[in-house]
Design an enzyme around this catalytic site. Structure first.
Site, PDB file in Angstrom:
ATOM      1  N   SER A   1       0.843  -1.195   0.000  1.00  0.00           N
ATOM      2  CA  SER A   1       0.000   0.000   0.000  1.00  0.00           C
ATOM      3  C   SER A   1       0.874   1.239   0.000  1.00  0.00           C
ATOM      4  CB  SER A   1      -0.893   0.010   1.240  1.00  0.00           C
ATOM      5  OG  SER A   1      -1.526   1.259   1.411  1.00  0.00           O
TER       6      SER A   1
ATOM      7  N   TYR B   1      -2.093  -0.691  10.266  1.00  0.00           N
ATOM      8  CA  TYR B   1      -2.246  -1.272   8.927  1.00  0.00           C
ATOM      9  C   TYR B   1      -1.058  -0.858   8.053  1.00  0.00           C
ATOM     10  CZ  TYR B   1      -4.067  -1.791   4.158  1.00  0.00           C
ATOM     11  OH  TYR B   1      -4.228  -2.117   2.832  1.00  0.00           O
TER      12      TYR B   1
END
Length: 264
Positions: free
Chosen positions: A156, A169
């Site tokens: 990400s 995360y």
């Protein structure tokens, strides 16, 4: 040598079938980015093995892909379940005999708490699903990967600058960048290991971010290309890294984020 139009079209078609005769496993692949990747690999000739936690989702995704002429099987697999991980690999090998591509896409983000406010059980879940299961899956798959095979992790943009609402995360996605480097060394020279770091893509997984119009516009303004990403964007980058077109690339992360700053 002069080629007729039909011959030229045939050659172009053959060139686009980069995965003809190859077998690809894509985890968490019944919707969103994972489905887009499975679809792209399948359209380029791969036999695709898709998976997710629910049988209904698996069945619906398999049907969608088959209507496009894609060779595909679906397996229920919650990546944190050891038996289901084993079953995913076993079913693939029983059907196709080997594995050429593994795309590790499964991820979870069960909390928007600050890291220091996050419960231990949530920390464990984030680490287990986003990092540890990628390793465990490859431990099972590696005996069936041969020379020229490829692994792609889906990380990400948050790996480079974790946001407050997605801090832990982001940290787990940062870990995938290091895992890519470490496994590229460990699995060389027969298997290449690379990573894709998507920007903001309006999928069900990211809905809590992209559904807010003000937040969406803010992200678009920060993006040099002034738009959010698409599942097709992520699939194209993943297919490139998994293909022989990237045969001299390993241990690298490709940021696919429309120009959102990530690194020098």
């Amino acid at each position: 040598m002069f080629l007729s139009q039909r011959e030229r079209e045939k050659k172009r078609g053959e060139k686009m079938k980069r995965f003809q005769g190859k077998v690809a496993i894509v985890t968490a692949s019944t919707q969103g980015i994972g489905f887009g990747i499975a679809q792209r690999l399948g359209l380029e000739g791969a036999s695709v093995v898709i998976s997710s936690r629910k049988q209904k989702n698996v069945d619906e995704a398999v049907e969608k892909l088959r209507t496009q002429g894609i060779e595909v099987i679906g397996v229920v697999c919650h990546v944190s379940n050891p038996q289901q991980r084993k079953n995913l690999i076993d079913k693939t090998v029983q059907k196709y005999g080997h594995i050429d591509v593994v795309v590790s896409n499964a991820a979870a983000n069960p909390s928007v708490d600050n890291i220091l406010d996050t419960q231990e059980s949530v920390l464990d879940k984030l680490w287990d699903i986003n990092v540890k299961t990628s390793i465990l899956l490859l431990q099972s798959a590696s005996p069936y990967l041969h020379k020229g095979s490829s692994v792609v992790f889906i990380s990400s943009i948050g790996a480079y600058q974790p946001q407050a609402s997605m801090g832990m995360y982001g940290v787990t996605k940062t870990a995938l960048l290091g895992l890519t480097k470490a496994l590229a060394t460990e699995m060389a020279p027969n298997t290449r290991v690379n990573c894709v770091a998507p920007g903001f893509v309006p999928t069900h997984f990211a809905d809590f971010i992209t559904r807010n119009e003000d937040v969406r516009k803010s992200i678009e303004e920060r993006t040099l290309l002034k738009r959010l990403g698409t599942t097709e964007d992520m699939a194209a980058a993943t297919a490139f890294l998994a293909s022989d077109d990237a045969s001299y690339i390993t241990g690298e992360t490709v940021v696919v984020a429309g120009g959102i700053p990530s690194r020098l």
